[in-house]
Design a protein around this motif. Structure first.
Motif, short mmCIF file in Angstrom:
data_model
loop_
_atom_site.label_atom_id
_atom_site.label_comp_id
_atom_site.label_asym_id
_atom_site.label_seq_id
_atom_site.Cartn_x
_atom_site.Cartn_y
_atom_site.Cartn_z
N ASP A 1 0.83 -1.20 0.00
CA ASP A 1 0.00 0.00 0.00
C ASP A 1 0.87 1.25 0.00
O ASP A 1 2.01 1.23 0.49
N LYS A 2 0.32 2.34 -0.49
CA LYS A 2 1.07 3.60 -0.57
C LYS A 2 1.44 4.14 0.81
O LYS A 2 2.34 4.96 0.94
N TYR A 3 0.73 3.70 1.86
CA TYR A 3 1.03 4.12 3.23
C TYR A 3 1.99 3.18 3.96
O TYR A 3 2.31 3.41 5.12
N ALA A 4 2.44 2.11 3.32
CA ALA A 4 3.15 1.04 4.01
C ALA A 4 4.40 1.54 4.75
O ALA A 4 5.16 2.36 4.23
N HIS A 5 4.61 1.01 5.93
CA HIS A 5 5.78 1.37 6.74
C HIS A 5 7.07 1.01 6.01
O HIS A 5 8.05 1.77 6.07
N VAL A 6 7.10 -0.13 5.32
CA VAL A 6 8.33 -0.55 4.63
C VAL A 6 8.72 0.43 3.54
O VAL A 6 9.90 0.52 3.16
N TYR A 7 7.75 1.18 3.05
CA TYR A 7 8.02 2.19 2.01
C TYR A 7 8.30 3.56 2.61
O TYR A 7 9.24 4.24 2.20
N HIS A 8 7.51 3.96 3.60
CA HIS A 8 7.57 5.33 4.12
C HIS A 8 8.60 5.54 5.21
O HIS A 8 9.23 6.61 5.27
N TYR A 9 8.76 4.58 6.11
CA TYR A 9 9.44 4.84 7.37
C TYR A 9 10.65 3.96 7.63
O TYR A 9 11.06 3.83 8.79
N GLU A 10 11.22 3.37 6.61
CA GLU A 10 12.38 2.52 6.83
C GLU A 10 13.58 3.00 6.03
O GLU A 10 14.43 2.19 5.60
#
Length: 340
Positions: free
Chosen positions: A79-88
């Motif tokens: 998802d566009k909100y995914a932690h693996v994309y946004h916050y890692e």
């Protein structure tokens, strides 16, 4: 101070510290730390999966899982909100050489048909080879939303059809389990790998357990070493995680109840524009367009309250182990006392 920025601000309880001091330790790089081994065995059996490995952080565990499932030049779906994309920290590309195909889901959750539509044709060599799907439960940027088990099963079916791995970022997974009707073993039958954070609502000072199927997890020790995650006498911290799993899961309902009360209070305040649905311990709300964010922030600071300003009128509150009943009563009164 009433600190509601995140459930990561919790500190070990006196009982947890006493348990920690009683733990027997060894060298975990040699797999000789009995407390770490006990934690890993406990989690693997609880989820009905083959093996588990203790990591210092949730981001490292997620990044290790991605590396174990993929090869450089491939692509994962999330998802566009995914932690693996946004916050890692861009770790998907930095650590694994993998790109992300982002899906516009609902509150951080994606559906099986969205996944199927996002898979690149395997014989079209111009595009990255799709090899992994990552779900997050509960969703962080989605405001603590929980996946329905049938949705997760349907995503699993698509992964089976297309030969894809399926990883679950379970940073707040026991919040989802508390709010839903499924069990750890139910989830173990769906996912190839699952990361379980111990340092949020469960209240341990650090640590995440990555649990999964043997064909994937056989790579876990080497990948953790490559990422710098090998630890020595870490059983004291693993003991805190084991204590948390054995003693702090049932009390998560108290965090959810407090979050519901805060959400209900916000919905009746005239300076609030909107409150998103509150399922677990995260409340997302928006100030009225006429309210100055700095005025609201200053008012909270004057009353010794901290919450997260996410920008553009969006705010986040997270309830947790150290948010007491007395704090809860005081905080509700503080909210009611704000004059825009």
């Amino acid at each position: 101070m009433i600190d509601l920025r995140s459930d990561t601000v919790t500190k070990p309880t006196a009982e947890m510290l006493a348990f920690m001091q009683s733990c027997e330790v060894g060298d975990d790089v040699y797999k000789e730390d009995p407390t770490v081994n006990a934690l890993e065995d406990f989690v693997a059996k609880w989820f009905g999966l083959d093996s588990a490995l203790y990591f210092p952080t949730g981001s490292m565990a997620n990044q290790a899982a991605i590396k174990m499932h993929t090869q450089p030049g491939e692509q994962l779906i999330c998802d566009k909100y995914a932690h693996v994309y946004h916050y890692e920290g861009g770790g998907v590309s930095f650590n694994s050489g993998v790109s992300c195909k982002l899906i516009d889901g609902h509150r951080g959750m994606i559906e099986a048909e969205q996944v199927r539509a996002a898979i690149n044709p395997p014989d079209f060599y111009h595009s990255p080879l799709t090899s992994l799907v990552c779900l997050e439960n509960t969703t962080n940027k989605g405001g603590g939303a929980c996946y329905d088990i049938e949705v997760m099963k349907n995503v699993r079916a698509v992964c089976n059809d297309e030969g894809l791995g399926l990883h679950l970022d379970g940073a707040r997974l026991f919040n989802a389990i508390t709010a839903s009707s499924y069990t750890p073993k139910d989830l173990g039958q769906i996912f190839d790998t699952i990361s379980i954070c111990l340092s949020k609502g469960l209240g341990a000072p650090m640590g995440t357990v990555l649990v999964g199927k043997k064909h994937v997890m056989q790579k876990a020790m080497r990948v953790r070493k490559v990422l710098g995650g090998g630890m020595r006498q870490i059983g004291y911290m693993a003991g805190c995680g084991l204590y948390a799993l054995q003693n702090h899961v049932e009390r998560l309902q108290d965090d959810h109840d407090k979050a519901q009360a805060i959400s209900s209070t916000l919905e009746h305040l005239d300076f609030i524009k909107r409150v998103e649905p509150t399922e677990t311990n995260i409340i997302i709300f928006y100030l009225d367009d006429q309210v100055q964010a700095t005025l609201f922030e200053d008012y909270l600071a004057e009353n010794q309250v901290q919450i997260s300003n996410m920008g553009e009128g969006k705010w986040r509150i997270v309830t947790h182990l150290d948010y007491t009943d007395a704090m809860h009563v005081e905080f509700l009164d503080i909210l009611k006392g704000f004059k825009a």
